[in-house]
Design a protein around this motif. Structure first.
Motif, PDB file in Angstrom:
ATOM      1  N   VAL C 126     -55.125  -3.521  42.243  1.00  0.00           N
ATOM      2  CA  VAL C 126     -55.564  -3.742  43.622  1.00  0.00           C
ATOM      3  C   VAL C 126     -54.349  -3.820  44.523  1.00  0.00           C
ATOM      4  CG1 VAL C 126     -56.734  -5.346  45.139  1.00  0.00           C
ATOM      5  CG2 VAL C 126     -57.610  -4.945  42.837  1.00  0.00           C
ATOM      6  N   GLY C 127     -54.271  -2.946  45.450  1.00  0.00           N
ATOM      7  CA  GLY C 127     -53.100  -2.818  46.310  1.00  0.00           C
ATOM      8  C   GLY C 127     -52.721  -4.100  47.016  1.00  0.00           C
ATOM      9  N   PHE C 128     -53.725  -4.778  47.520  1.00  0.00           N
ATOM     10  CA  PHE C 128     -53.434  -5.995  48.271  1.00  0.00           C
ATOM     11  C   PHE C 128     -52.774  -7.048  47.389  1.00  0.00           C
ATOM     12  CE2 PHE C 128     -53.532  -9.361  51.122  1.00  0.00           C
ATOM     13  CZ  PHE C 128     -54.166 -10.460  50.566  1.00  0.00           C
ATOM     14  N   ILE C 129     -53.289  -7.159  46.158  1.00  0.00           N
ATOM     15  CA  ILE C 129     -52.717  -8.170  45.266  1.00  0.00           C
ATOM     16  C   ILE C 129     -51.287  -7.820  44.891  1.00  0.00           C
ATOM     17  CG2 ILE C 129     -52.922  -9.211  42.983  1.00  0.00           C
ATOM     18  CD1 ILE C 129     -55.829  -9.321  43.281  1.00  0.00           C
ATOM     19  N   ARG C 130     -51.016  -6.549  44.717  1.00  0.00           N
ATOM     20  CA  ARG C 130     -49.658  -6.133  44.388  1.00  0.00           C
ATOM     21  C   ARG C 130     -48.709  -6.456  45.526  1.00  0.00           C
ATOM     22  NH1 ARG C 130     -49.348  -2.621  39.954  1.00  0.00           N
ATOM     23  NH2 ARG C 130     -47.321  -1.844  40.625  1.00  0.00           N
ATOM     24  N   TRP C 131     -49.196  -6.232  46.734  1.00  0.00           N
ATOM     25  CA  TRP C 131     -48.370  -6.516  47.911  1.00  0.00           C
ATOM     26  C   TRP C 131     -48.086  -8.003  47.994  1.00  0.00           C
ATOM     27  CZ3 TRP C 131     -49.694  -9.480  52.192  1.00  0.00           C
ATOM     28  CH2 TRP C 131     -48.758  -9.452  53.254  1.00  0.00           C
ATOM     29  N   LEU C 132     -49.154  -8.774  47.853  1.00  0.00           N
ATOM     30  CA  LEU C 132     -49.015 -10.222  47.927  1.00  0.00           C
ATOM     31  C   LEU C 132     -48.058 -10.722  46.854  1.00  0.00           C
ATOM     32  CD1 LEU C 132     -50.198 -12.704  49.396  1.00  0.00           C
ATOM     33  CD2 LEU C 132     -51.846 -12.890  47.548  1.00  0.00           C
ATOM     34  N   SER C 133     -48.229 -10.156  45.672  1.00  0.00           N
ATOM     35  CA  SER C 133     -47.395 -10.551  44.552  1.00  0.00           C
ATOM     36  C   SER C 133     -45.931 -10.250  44.819  1.00  0.00           C
ATOM     37  CB  SER C 133     -47.871  -9.815  43.301  1.00  0.00           C
ATOM     38  OG  SER C 133     -47.121 -10.190  42.201  1.00  0.00           O
ATOM     39  N   ARG C 134     -45.685  -9.105  45.401  1.00  0.00           N
ATOM     40  CA  ARG C 134     -44.295  -8.740  45.663  1.00  0.00           C
ATOM     41  C   ARG C 134     -43.693  -9.645  46.726  1.00  0.00           C
ATOM     42  NH1 ARG C 134     -44.630  -3.578  47.281  1.00  0.00           N
ATOM     43  NH2 ARG C 134     -44.780  -2.694  45.210  1.00  0.00           N
ATOM     44  N   ARG C 135     -44.501  -9.946  47.761  1.00  0.00           N
ATOM     45  CA  ARG C 135     -43.988 -10.804  48.829  1.00  0.00           C
ATOM     46  C   ARG C 135     -43.703 -12.214  48.324  1.00  0.00           C
ATOM     47  NH1 ARG C 135     -44.807 -10.033  54.266  1.00  0.00           N
ATOM     48  NH2 ARG C 135     -43.540 -11.896  54.390  1.00  0.00           N
ATOM     49  N   TRP C 136     -44.638 -12.687  47.538  1.00  0.00           N
ATOM     50  CA  TRP C 136     -44.639 -14.089  47.161  1.00  0.00           C
ATOM     51  C   TRP C 136     -43.769 -14.362  45.929  1.00  0.00           C
ATOM     52  CZ3 TRP C 136     -49.670 -16.734  45.081  1.00  0.00           C
ATOM     53  CH2 TRP C 136     -49.502 -18.125  45.134  1.00  0.00           C
ATOM     54  N   LEU C 137     -43.901 -13.515  44.906  1.00  0.00           N
ATOM     55  CA  LEU C 137     -43.234 -13.797  43.643  1.00  0.00           C
ATOM     56  C   LEU C 137     -42.141 -12.797  43.284  1.00  0.00           C
ATOM     57  CD1 LEU C 137     -46.488 -14.625  41.678  1.00  0.00           C
ATOM     58  CD2 LEU C 137     -44.776 -16.270  42.381  1.00  0.00           C
ATOM     59  N   GLY C 138     -42.037 -11.743  44.054  1.00  0.00           N
ATOM     60  CA  GLY C 138     -40.926 -10.822  43.787  1.00  0.00           C
ATOM     61  C   GLY C 138     -41.282  -9.591  42.972  1.00  0.00           C
ATOM     62  N   TYR C 139     -42.364  -9.627  42.230  1.00  0.00           N
ATOM     63  CA  TYR C 139     -42.734  -8.460  41.427  1.00  0.00           C
ATOM     64  C   TYR C 139     -44.197  -8.134  41.653  1.00  0.00           C
ATOM     65  CZ  TYR C 139     -38.641 -10.314  39.132  1.00  0.00           C
ATOM     66  OH  TYR C 139     -37.423 -10.830  38.886  1.00  0.00           O
ATOM     67  N   PRO C 140     -44.525  -6.840  41.729  1.00  0.00           N
ATOM     68  CA  PRO C 140     -45.917  -6.473  42.002  1.00  0.00           C
ATOM     69  C   PRO C 140     -46.895  -6.899  40.930  1.00  0.00           C
ATOM     70  CG  PRO C 140     -44.561  -4.519  41.538  1.00  0.00           C
ATOM     71  CD  PRO C 140     -43.632  -5.667  41.642  1.00  0.00           C
ATOM     72  N   ASN C 141     -46.461  -6.986  39.688  1.00  0.00           N
ATOM     73  CA  ASN C 141     -47.432  -7.384  38.658  1.00  0.00           C
ATOM     74  C   ASN C 141     -47.384  -8.853  38.308  1.00  0.00           C
ATOM     75  OD1 ASN C 141     -44.886  -6.662  37.375  1.00  0.00           O
ATOM     76  ND2 ASN C 141     -45.826  -4.653  37.068  1.00  0.00           N
ATOM     77  N   ALA C 142     -46.635  -9.636  39.045  1.00  0.00           N
ATOM     78  CA  ALA C 142     -46.500 -11.053  38.714  1.00  0.00           C
ATOM     79  C   ALA C 142     -47.833 -11.789  38.788  1.00  0.00           C
ATOM     80  CB  ALA C 142     -45.480 -11.724  39.611  1.00  0.00           C
ATOM     81  N   LEU C 143     -48.624 -11.525  39.799  1.00  0.00           N
ATOM     82  CA  LEU C 143     -49.883 -12.255  39.950  1.00  0.00           C
ATOM     83  C   LEU C 143     -50.869 -11.954  38.825  1.00  0.00           C
ATOM     84  CD1 LEU C 143     -50.918 -12.472  43.710  1.00  0.00           C
ATOM     85  CD2 LEU C 143     -50.574 -14.311  42.094  1.00  0.00           C
ATOM     86  N   SER C 144     -51.003 -10.683  38.494  1.00  0.00           N
ATOM     87  CA  SER C 144     -51.967 -10.376  37.432  1.00  0.00           C
ATOM     88  C   SER C 144     -51.450 -10.917  36.107  1.00  0.00           C
ATOM     89  CB  SER C 144     -52.235  -8.876  37.349  1.00  0.00           C
ATOM     90  OG  SER C 144     -51.156  -8.217  36.729  1.00  0.00           O
ATOM     91  N   PHE C 145     -50.131 -10.930  35.938  1.00  0.00           N
ATOM     92  CA  PHE C 145     -49.557 -11.490  34.724  1.00  0.00           C
ATOM     93  C   PHE C 145     -49.820 -12.981  34.654  1.00  0.00           C
ATOM     94  CE2 PHE C 145     -47.009 -11.336  31.076  1.00  0.00           C
ATOM     95  CZ  PHE C 145     -46.238 -12.485  31.042  1.00  0.00           C
ATOM     96  N   THR C 146     -49.703 -13.647  35.803  1.00  0.00           N
ATOM     97  CA  THR C 146     -49.996 -15.076  35.851  1.00  0.00           C
ATOM     98  C   THR C 146     -51.421 -15.335  35.419  1.00  0.00           C
ATOM     99  OG1 THR C 146     -48.536 -15.200  37.762  1.00  0.00           O
ATOM    100  CG2 THR C 146     -49.904 -17.105  37.338  1.00  0.00           C
ATOM    101  N   PHE C 147     -52.316 -14.484  35.901  1.00  0.00           N
ATOM    102  CA  PHE C 147     -53.721 -14.643  35.557  1.00  0.00           C
ATOM    103  C   PHE C 147     -53.948 -14.497  34.056  1.00  0.00           C
ATOM    104  CE2 PHE C 147     -58.179 -14.492  35.778  1.00  0.00           C
ATOM    105  CZ  PHE C 147     -58.617 -13.425  35.014  1.00  0.00           C
ATOM    106  N   THR C 148     -53.444 -13.415  33.478  1.00  0.00           N
ATOM    107  CA  THR C 148     -53.685 -13.204  32.042  1.00  0.00           C
ATOM    108  C   THR C 148     -53.016 -14.286  31.197  1.00  0.00           C
ATOM    109  OG1 THR C 148     -52.074 -11.421  32.327  1.00  0.00           O
ATOM    110  CG2 THR C 148     -54.247 -10.783  31.596  1.00  0.00           C
TER     111      THR C 148
END
Lengths: 288, 247, 258
Positions: C126-148
């Motif tokens: 999801v593009g929005f989540i990747r963007w948010l992840s990059r802004r917030w945590l530095g990497y586009p897949n950080a948020l989904s990784f956090t989830f899993t």
């Protein structure tokens, strides 16, 4: 880009002090390790063995901050010049706690994790994952979740994950602490097998010398941040037995037995380090 | 003793009521565990869990060690005395006001032990006490356990550390797949190939050695280094004498 | 309402056609069912939407779990029925109860047949989540990784929680005694070790992550990828069609409850 004559690790007067600590964890450590060696690193708790290992793959100083002095080269390149991510391609690390190094939801995905970070194509990753899982004996486990595995299986999966990075060196920090003796022996045997087949350099940190001593060619003993003994396992145990006992190292029982008999003048050979050689030597004497 | 998953910890938890039997009965000093609460049974049966981090939560070591005493309703004066005594016994007195989280792994294990010993249970169960410890630390632990036992306390160790058990030579109960497969003295049980196989353990070094020397008439049930030395000593001296005589 | 109702939302790893559907398509299906069920109170429609999921549940072989969760949700459904029975016409009460059951079933269906892995992969796209992840945590897949990772840690933490409770009970802690204040305070010796164990575990995991080359200077290439199959497109089409139709009908007609 190997260093001089197959040297994979070279440390010159390496020193390290953890941030906030008042004493040196590593003090003037110099050591050369050649490609393909099996090295047993031991010493009393707090001697610096884990610290030395962490320096090898960049966890020191990147994850554990502090002051580093001296020089450490891995595969000819100074560790100070590389990030942990880059060093992880050369040095793999298997941690003591089996479960806390598995982060994916299935074994297969966990083994794929490392290669996924390397910028490889999907086919390359697939190839590495299949090879690594087979080499570590974990193919049957591929769809299971980490918490469904036994400790020994978890360590094998960790090993597979590290292998998939195709490192030149694998460091195992007390990998069998949580495993029962039978599984511990299996894991160590598997590690040795992998080393022989792939020419990987293996460094195992372990208190139980009898467990690893039969596979390791070389032993390095540390105490208070310094290397106090370094040589072939049989040589070091034979020549430094009393000193090592004094340091509180758990020497193999057969070696202890032999040293007691030797003290009474009943035997004269070098100290055996495992049961087979001790049995052989005793049988010869008794058969006369 | 037994392999991981044999049921050792499950059995241990039956002894203080954390688990109640689905068949059969467990009694502690005659009391049926099914009829008593964990708190009641724990007064007599203390379990020291394997990972000290599952216990530690207090601001100071002193508070940590006194926690159980307060739960059991001891008077404040008694609590203070018991805590000091236990800290002394485990060489932790100088850490009394330190936060337990600042201590090293082995020190935290000692605090966990102190937290249970504080109320002096008659039966002490130690779950894998030797994991991750170096030789010296294990030596200290062994001496401490033997001391406790000599003071009349029953000590139950759940472990797969064969060499450690060989050095203590206690009574051994072997388990495998939820059943007890053998009971006996350590040197007998740990030198028996069949039993070792069943319980998925390995023989202590001395036992392995002596099973390879059986042709010379040595007993098989040797697990202790000093006994091994004495047995060999006799024979080797004989051999030496014979060799001297024949030359 | 016991904790067993949560069983109806736990992923059951089977290999059925429903499990193999792309999670994004399934999610749109869920939306496609929720939208009409929220827009309308027609009993026949609600019942129909509920019944249409039954074959899906059966193909996914999760019917028994679903029934279990329904039974556990009986209390809440009864409550809804009773409250509405006294504040409006009977048909309303029936409709709203049906709606509650419908919503519960839909989400239950989604979570039971979608692996957290696939969810993670879907989130990752999801593009929005990747963007948010990059802004917030530095990497586009950080948020989904956090989830899993969070999902992966749940069973492990559950075991730890039980061990902590066991350990503290063995020190005389009685969790079922005392007044409310005492009971709450009694949870401190449970929560603090758990918190610290979680922190320690996180640090060890982070170390292991770095030791395996995370995040990698070239970014991550995922071995597994979500790809839409023809059946997914079909599902997407139906769901989208349903949503559009629902809105159109809603704005043009008044659909009675019965």
């Amino acid at each position: 880009m190997a260093g001089t004559q197959g040297e994979i690790v070279a440390a010159h007067s390496l020193g390290f002090q953890y941030a906030g600590s008042t004493s040196k964890a590593l003090d003037d450590v110099s050591i050369v390790i050649r490609q393909g060696e099996f090295l047993l690193l031991t010493g009393p708790s707090g001697c610096g063995k884990t610290t030395l290992c962490r320096c090898l793959n960049g966890l020191i100083p990147n994850f554990h901050p502090g002051e580093m002095s001296g020089e450490l080269l891995v595969d000819g390149v100074s560790v100070a010049a590389e990030t942990t991510s880059e060093l992880s391609r050369k040095v793999g690390y298997v941690f003591q706690n089996p479960e806390n190094q598995l982060f994916a939801l299935t074994v297969e995905k966990d083994v794929a994790f490392g290669p996924e970070n390397l910028g490889l194509t999907r086919e390359e990753i697939r190839g590495r994952v299949d090879w690594a899982m087979d080499a570590a004996g974990t193919v049957a486990l591929k769809d299971l979740a980490p918490y469904e595995l036994s400790g020994g299986q978890q360590q094998r999966v960790a090993l597979a994950g590290v292998l998939a990075m195709k490192p030149s060196v694998i460091v195992l920090d007390e990998p069998t602490s949580f495993l029962d003796p039978r599984t511990a022996e299996e894991v160590m045997g598997a590690v040795d097998g992998l080393r022989r087949e792939n020419g990987i350099t293996v460094i195992v940190v372990e208190h139980r010398l009898d467990l690893v001593g039969r596979y390791a060619e070389r032993i390095v003993v540390m105490d208070h941040g310094r290397i106090v003994a370094d040589g072939r396992v049989e040589d070091v145990i034979d020549s430094e037995f009393d000193r090592l006992s004094g340091l509180g190292i758990g020497l193999p029982k057969v070696s202890l037995l032999w040293s007691l008999l030797k003290r009474d003048g009943l035997v004269s050979e070098r100290l055996p380090t495992h049961v087979e050689s001790a049995a052989r030597m005793l049988s010869e004497r008794l058969r006369n | 003793m037994g392999e991981n998953g044999a049921g050792k910890t499950t059995l241990a938890k039956q002894l203080n009521g954390l688990l109640k039997p689905t068949l059969g009965r467990v009694t502690v000093d005659g009391d049926d565990t099914a009829k008593k609460s964990v708190a009641q049974l724990s007064r007599k049966v203390g379990i020291v869990f394997q990972n000290p981090d599952h216990l530690l939560f207090s601001e100071t070591v002193r508070e940590e060690v006194g926690f159980a005493l307060k739960n059991f309703g001891f008077e404040p004066g008694v609590v203070v005395k018991q805590v000091e005594r236990t800290l002394e016994a485990l060489d932790l007195a100088h850490y009394g006001d330190t936060s337990p989280f600042l201590l090293s792994g082995e020190e935290r294990k000692r605090v966990a032990l102190a937290a249970v010993l504080a109320w002096e249970p008659d039966y002490l169960i130690l779950d894998e006490p030797t994991i991750g410890q170096d030789y010296q630390q294990k030596e200290r632990l062994r001496n401490f356990i033997l001391q406790l036992n000599s003071q009349g306390k029953a000590v139950v160790m759940v472990t797969h550390d064969v060499e450690f058990v060989a050095e203590c030579n206690p009574k051994v109960v072997l388990m495998s797949k939820g059943q007890i497969v053998a009971q006996g003295q350590a040197d007998e049980v740990l030198s028996d190939d069949g039993l070792i196989e069943k319980a998925s353990l390995v023989k202590p070094q001395m036992a392995k050695l002596f099973s390879q020397l059986s042709e010379f008439g040595f007993p098989r049930d040797v697990v202790d280094v000093h006994r091994a030395k004495m047995l060999l000593q006799e024979r080797l001296s004989e051999v030496r004498v014979r060799v001297a005589q024949s030359s | 309402m016991s904790l067993r109702v949560l069983n109806g939302f736990k992923f059951s790893s089977l290999k059925t056609p429903v499990h193999r559907l792309d999670p994004r398509a399934k999610f749109l299906l869920v939306i496609g069912i929720i939208v009409p069920s929220l827009l309308f109170t027609n009993i026949y429609l609600l019942a129909g939407l509920l019944l249409v999921q039954v074959p899906l549940l059966m193909v996914g072989r999760v019917t028994r779990r679903w029934v279990q969760s329904l039974r556990a949700g009986v209390f809440l459904s009864a409550l809804i029925f009773v409250v509405n029975f006294f504040t409006g016409p009977l048909v309303n009460a029936v409709a709203l109860t049906l709606r509650f059951l419908l919503l519960m079933t839909t989400f239950s269906f989604f979570f039971m047949t979608t692996s957290p892995d696939d969810l993670g992969l879907a989130i990752d796209k999801v593009g929005f989540i990747r963007w948010l992840s990059r802004r917030w945590l530095g990497y586009p897949n950080a948020l989904s990784f956090t989830f899993t990772t969070a999902v992966r840690l749940v069973p492990t933490m559950a075991v730890d929680a039980q061990t902590v409770v066991d350990a503290q009970r063995s020190r005389g802690l009685e969790l079922d005694k005392g007044n409310l204040l005492k009971r709450v305070r009694n949870y401190i010796p449970i929560l603090i070790p758990l918190l610290l164990i979680a922190i320690r575990r996180s640090l060890e995991l982070a170390e292991a992550l770095e030791a395996r080359g995370f995040p990698g200077r070239e970014g991550r290439t995922s071995l597994f990828e979500l790809r839409f199959k023809p059946v997914d497109y079909l599902l997407l089409g139906i769901s989208l069609g349903g949503i559009v139709l629902s809105f159109w009908v809603f704005f043009h007609y008044h659909v009675p409850t019965i």
